[in-house]
Design a protein around this motif. Structure first.
Motif, PDB file in Angstrom:
ATOM      1  N   SER A  68     -10.623   5.739 -19.165  1.00  0.00           N
ATOM      2  CA  SER A  68      -9.212   5.362 -19.150  1.00  0.00           C
ATOM      3  C   SER A  68      -8.537   5.789 -17.850  1.00  0.00           C
ATOM      4  CB  SER A  68      -8.497   5.991 -20.348  1.00  0.00           C
ATOM      5  OG  SER A  68      -7.112   5.705 -20.318  1.00  0.00           O
ATOM      6  N   ALA A  69      -8.841   6.997 -17.375  1.00  0.00           N
ATOM      7  CA  ALA A  69      -8.262   7.498 -16.125  1.00  0.00           C
ATOM      8  C   ALA A  69      -8.699   6.641 -14.945  1.00  0.00           C
ATOM      9  CB  ALA A  69      -8.662   8.950 -15.903  1.00  0.00           C
ATOM     10  N   ARG A  70      -9.964   6.244 -14.921  1.00  0.00           N
ATOM     11  CA  ARG A  70     -10.474   5.403 -13.839  1.00  0.00           C
ATOM     12  C   ARG A  70      -9.822   4.021 -13.859  1.00  0.00           C
ATOM     13  NH1 ARG A  70     -16.798   7.034 -14.978  1.00  0.00           N
ATOM     14  NH2 ARG A  70     -16.828   9.016 -13.813  1.00  0.00           N
ATOM     15  N   ALA A  71      -9.668   3.463 -15.063  1.00  0.00           N
ATOM     16  CA  ALA A  71      -9.066   2.135 -15.196  1.00  0.00           C
ATOM     17  C   ALA A  71      -7.601   2.142 -14.762  1.00  0.00           C
ATOM     18  CB  ALA A  71      -9.190   1.646 -16.636  1.00  0.00           C
ATOM     19  N   LEU A  72      -6.865   3.179 -15.181  1.00  0.00           N
ATOM     20  CA  LEU A  72      -5.452   3.271 -14.814  1.00  0.00           C
ATOM     21  C   LEU A  72      -5.287   3.432 -13.301  1.00  0.00           C
ATOM     22  CD1 LEU A  72      -4.074   5.551 -17.675  1.00  0.00           C
ATOM     23  CD2 LEU A  72      -3.633   3.113 -17.334  1.00  0.00           C
ATOM     24  N   THR A  73      -6.189   4.166 -12.672  1.00  0.00           N
ATOM     25  CA  THR A  73      -6.148   4.333 -11.213  1.00  0.00           C
ATOM     26  C   THR A  73      -6.408   3.012 -10.507  1.00  0.00           C
ATOM     27  OG1 THR A  73      -6.918   6.613 -11.412  1.00  0.00           O
ATOM     28  CG2 THR A  73      -7.121   5.569  -9.252  1.00  0.00           C
ATOM     29  N   ALA A  74      -7.393   2.272 -10.995  1.00  0.00           N
ATOM     30  CA  ALA A  74      -7.719   0.971 -10.399  1.00  0.00           C
ATOM     31  C   ALA A  74      -6.545   0.006 -10.506  1.00  0.00           C
ATOM     32  CB  ALA A  74      -8.962   0.384 -11.066  1.00  0.00           C
ATOM     33  N   VAL A  75      -5.898  -0.013 -11.664  1.00  0.00           N
ATOM     34  CA  VAL A  75      -4.744  -0.900 -11.863  1.00  0.00           C
ATOM     35  C   VAL A  75      -3.596  -0.514 -10.937  1.00  0.00           C
ATOM     36  CG1 VAL A  75      -2.947  -1.571 -13.505  1.00  0.00           C
ATOM     37  CG2 VAL A  75      -5.337  -1.488 -14.242  1.00  0.00           C
ATOM     38  N   ALA A  76      -3.338   0.793 -10.833  1.00  0.00           N
ATOM     39  CA  ALA A  76      -2.240   1.274  -9.988  1.00  0.00           C
ATOM     40  C   ALA A  76      -2.495   0.956  -8.517  1.00  0.00           C
ATOM     41  CB  ALA A  76      -2.046   2.780 -10.183  1.00  0.00           C
ATOM     42  N   GLU A  77      -3.734   1.136  -8.065  1.00  0.00           N
ATOM     43  CA  GLU A  77      -4.066   0.850  -6.673  1.00  0.00           C
ATOM     44  C   GLU A  77      -3.996  -0.644  -6.374  1.00  0.00           C
ATOM     45  OE1 GLU A  77      -6.976   4.537  -5.375  1.00  0.00           O
ATOM     46  OE2 GLU A  77      -7.873   2.758  -6.287  1.00  0.00           O
ATOM     47  N   GLU A  78      -4.444  -1.479  -7.296  1.00  0.00           N
ATOM     48  CA  GLU A  78      -4.367  -2.930  -7.104  1.00  0.00           C
ATOM     49  C   GLU A  78      -2.917  -3.394  -7.048  1.00  0.00           C
ATOM     50  OE1 GLU A  78      -6.615  -4.857 -10.123  1.00  0.00           O
ATOM     51  OE2 GLU A  78      -8.556  -4.091  -9.423  1.00  0.00           O
ATOM     52  N   ARG A  79      -2.073  -2.811  -7.901  1.00  0.00           N
ATOM     53  CA  ARG A  79      -0.659  -3.155  -7.888  1.00  0.00           C
ATOM     54  C   ARG A  79      -0.025  -2.788  -6.557  1.00  0.00           C
ATOM     55  NH1 ARG A  79       3.258  -6.535  -8.916  1.00  0.00           N
ATOM     56  NH2 ARG A  79       5.274  -5.542  -9.343  1.00  0.00           N
ATOM     57  N   TYR A  80      -0.369  -1.611  -6.030  1.00  0.00           N
ATOM     58  CA  TYR A  80       0.168  -1.180  -4.736  1.00  0.00           C
ATOM     59  C   TYR A  80      -0.249  -2.132  -3.624  1.00  0.00           C
ATOM     60  CZ  TYR A  80       0.324   1.341  -0.316  1.00  0.00           C
ATOM     61  OH  TYR A  80       0.528   1.676   0.994  1.00  0.00           O
ATOM     62  N   HIS A  81      -1.538  -2.490  -3.578  1.00  0.00           N
ATOM     63  CA  HIS A  81      -2.022  -3.385  -2.523  1.00  0.00           C
ATOM     64  C   HIS A  81      -1.424  -4.787  -2.657  1.00  0.00           C
ATOM     65  CE1 HIS A  81      -5.369  -0.324  -2.179  1.00  0.00           C
ATOM     66  NE2 HIS A  81      -4.957  -0.445  -0.933  1.00  0.00           N
ATOM     67  N   GLU A  82      -1.179  -5.212  -3.879  1.00  0.00           N
ATOM     68  CA  GLU A  82      -0.537  -6.513  -4.103  1.00  0.00           C
ATOM     69  C   GLU A  82       0.882  -6.526  -3.542  1.00  0.00           C
ATOM     70  OE1 GLU A  82       0.835  -9.415  -7.842  1.00  0.00           O
ATOM     71  OE2 GLU A  82      -0.219  -7.533  -8.220  1.00  0.00           O
ATOM     72  N   LEU A  83       1.646  -5.462  -3.858  1.00  0.00           N
ATOM     73  CA  LEU A  83       3.012  -5.373  -3.358  1.00  0.00           C
ATOM     74  C   LEU A  83       3.039  -5.195  -1.843  1.00  0.00           C
ATOM     75  CD1 LEU A  83       4.632  -3.139  -6.122  1.00  0.00           C
ATOM     76  CD2 LEU A  83       5.106  -5.546  -5.667  1.00  0.00           C
ATOM     77  N   LEU A  84       2.066  -4.486  -1.293  1.00  0.00           N
ATOM     78  CA  LEU A  84       1.998  -4.288   0.151  1.00  0.00           C
ATOM     79  C   LEU A  84       1.757  -5.621   0.860  1.00  0.00           C
ATOM     80  CD1 LEU A  84       2.052  -2.199   2.428  1.00  0.00           C
ATOM     81  CD2 LEU A  84      -0.432  -1.965   2.173  1.00  0.00           C
ATOM     82  N   ALA A  85       0.892  -6.455   0.285  1.00  0.00           N
ATOM     83  CA  ALA A  85       0.634  -7.780   0.863  1.00  0.00           C
ATOM     84  C   ALA A  85       1.896  -8.644   0.814  1.00  0.00           C
ATOM     85  CB  ALA A  85      -0.511  -8.465   0.124  1.00  0.00           C
ATOM     86  N   GLU A  86       2.622  -8.581  -0.305  1.00  0.00           N
ATOM     87  CA  GLU A  86       3.874  -9.333  -0.428  1.00  0.00           C
ATOM     88  C   GLU A  86       4.900  -8.829   0.583  1.00  0.00           C
ATOM     89  OE1 GLU A  86       5.184  -9.070  -4.450  1.00  0.00           O
ATOM     90  OE2 GLU A  86       3.472 -10.171  -5.265  1.00  0.00           O
ATOM     91  N   GLN A  87       4.925  -7.531   0.801  1.00  0.00           N
ATOM     92  CA  GLN A  87       5.848  -6.957   1.784  1.00  0.00           C
ATOM     93  C   GLN A  87       5.543  -7.469   3.186  1.00  0.00           C
ATOM     94  OE1 GLN A  87       6.406  -2.589   1.800  1.00  0.00           O
ATOM     95  NE2 GLN A  87       6.206  -2.670   4.029  1.00  0.00           N
ATOM     96  N   LYS A  88       4.266  -7.519   3.549  1.00  0.00           N
ATOM     97  CA  LYS A  88       3.885  -8.012   4.880  1.00  0.00           C
ATOM     98  C   LYS A  88       4.262  -9.485   5.043  1.00  0.00           C
ATOM     99  CE  LYS A  88       0.162  -4.693   5.647  1.00  0.00           C
ATOM    100  NZ  LYS A  88      -1.301  -4.477   5.842  1.00  0.00           N
ATOM    101  N   ARG A  89       4.120 -10.270   3.960  1.00  0.00           N
ATOM    102  CA  ARG A  89       4.504 -11.680   4.029  1.00  0.00           C
ATOM    103  C   ARG A  89       6.002 -11.824   4.250  1.00  0.00           C
ATOM    104  NH1 ARG A  89       6.797 -14.925   0.629  1.00  0.00           N
ATOM    105  NH2 ARG A  89       6.573 -13.491  -1.136  1.00  0.00           N
ATOM    106  N   LEU A  90       6.786 -10.981   3.569  1.00  0.00           N
ATOM    107  CA  LEU A  90       8.236 -11.021   3.738  1.00  0.00           C
ATOM    108  C   LEU A  90       8.645 -10.546   5.132  1.00  0.00           C
ATOM    109  CD1 LEU A  90       9.364  -9.676   0.242  1.00  0.00           C
ATOM    110  CD2 LEU A  90       9.597 -12.014   1.121  1.00  0.00           C
ATOM    111  N   GLU A  91       7.883  -9.625   5.708  1.00  0.00           N
ATOM    112  CA  GLU A  91       8.152  -9.190   7.085  1.00  0.00           C
ATOM    113  C   GLU A  91       7.936 -10.345   8.056  1.00  0.00           C
ATOM    114  OE1 GLU A  91       5.552  -5.866   7.499  1.00  0.00           O
ATOM    115  OE2 GLU A  91       6.929  -4.435   6.550  1.00  0.00           O
ATOM    116  N   LEU A  92       6.897 -11.153   7.790  1.00  0.00           N
ATOM    117  CA  LEU A  92       6.657 -12.337   8.622  1.00  0.00           C
ATOM    118  C   LEU A  92       7.795 -13.339   8.463  1.00  0.00           C
ATOM    119  CD1 LEU A  92       2.819 -12.949   8.106  1.00  0.00           C
ATOM    120  CD2 LEU A  92       3.953 -12.073  10.149  1.00  0.00           C
TER     121      LEU A  92
END
Length: 203
Positions: free
Chosen positions: A96-120
């Motif tokens: 459960s701890a590993r799964a929650l970490t994976a989900v949290a990290e994927e969410r962060y990278h998803e939002l980071l990609a959206e942020q870079k697109r908005l910067e463009l």
């Protein structure tokens, strides 16, 4: 000895482009003047960037929050890994701890990609010249709404010039792509220029 063919041609710019907007929005200002020589990346048109700036600010806040959550999840997982090695927690809890970490990290990278697109998008609110050359006709006015792909300015690059000539059919076999030709300008006949045949097109 060689055969010589004299033909009258029409000159045109080698690069002639209509610059389009990459974002949608209202034209805030016309920066470049028509008929001016400008360098590459010089600003042409300014699109209102207030909405793009606010959207980017909100996305940055979400990204920072997701980053903190991902960092917290990593810390929890690392502690769980230590307890798992000591056989103090069950396999379900470590999974459960590993799964929650994976989900949290994927969410962060998803939002980071959206942020870079908005910067463009924010940067693209300033429409710039993609090459150095001369500005032609502006195609929009202040206050006008443009969509993605709307042409906003015409530009011409005169570093190279194309000369179109009508070649009589009887000479078709005497010229080939790559053949060198001499070009004389009607305004400066004492300075011949070297040109190269780049292609043939039926008319």
């Amino acid at each position: 000895f060689h055969d010589q063919i004299t033909l009258v041609g029409r000159t045109e710019a080698f690069y002639d482009s209509r610059i389009s907007s990459k974002v949608s929005g209202q034209v805030e200002s016309i920066i470049a003047l028509e008929g001016n020589k400008i360098p590459k990346d010089a600003p042409l048109i300014q699109i209102d960037s207030s909405r793009a700036a606010l959207t980017l600010a909100a996305k940055r806040a979400q990204t920072e929050q997701a980053k903190a959550q991902a960092k917290l999840a990593v810390g929890i997982r690392e502690k769980a890994e230590d307890l798992w090695k000591q056989k103090l927690i069950s396999e379900i809890r470590i999974d459960s701890a590993r799964a929650l970490t994976a989900v949290a990290e994927e969410r962060y990278h998803e939002l980071l990609a959206e942020q870079k697109r908005l910067e463009l998008d924010l940067a693209d609110c300033t429409i710039r010249a993609p090459f150095s050359g001369y500005t032609g006709q502006k195609l929009v006015s202040v206050g006008e709404w443009v969509a993605v792909g709307t042409p906003v300015y015409e530009m011409t690059n005169l570093t190279k010039v194309k000369v179109n000539v009508d070649l009589p059919e009887r000479y078709f076999g005497q010229l080939a792509i790559g053949t060198e030709v001499t070009v004389l300008s009607s305004t400066d006949e004492d300075r011949p220029l070297l040109g190269i045949v780049t292609g043939f097109a039926p008319i």
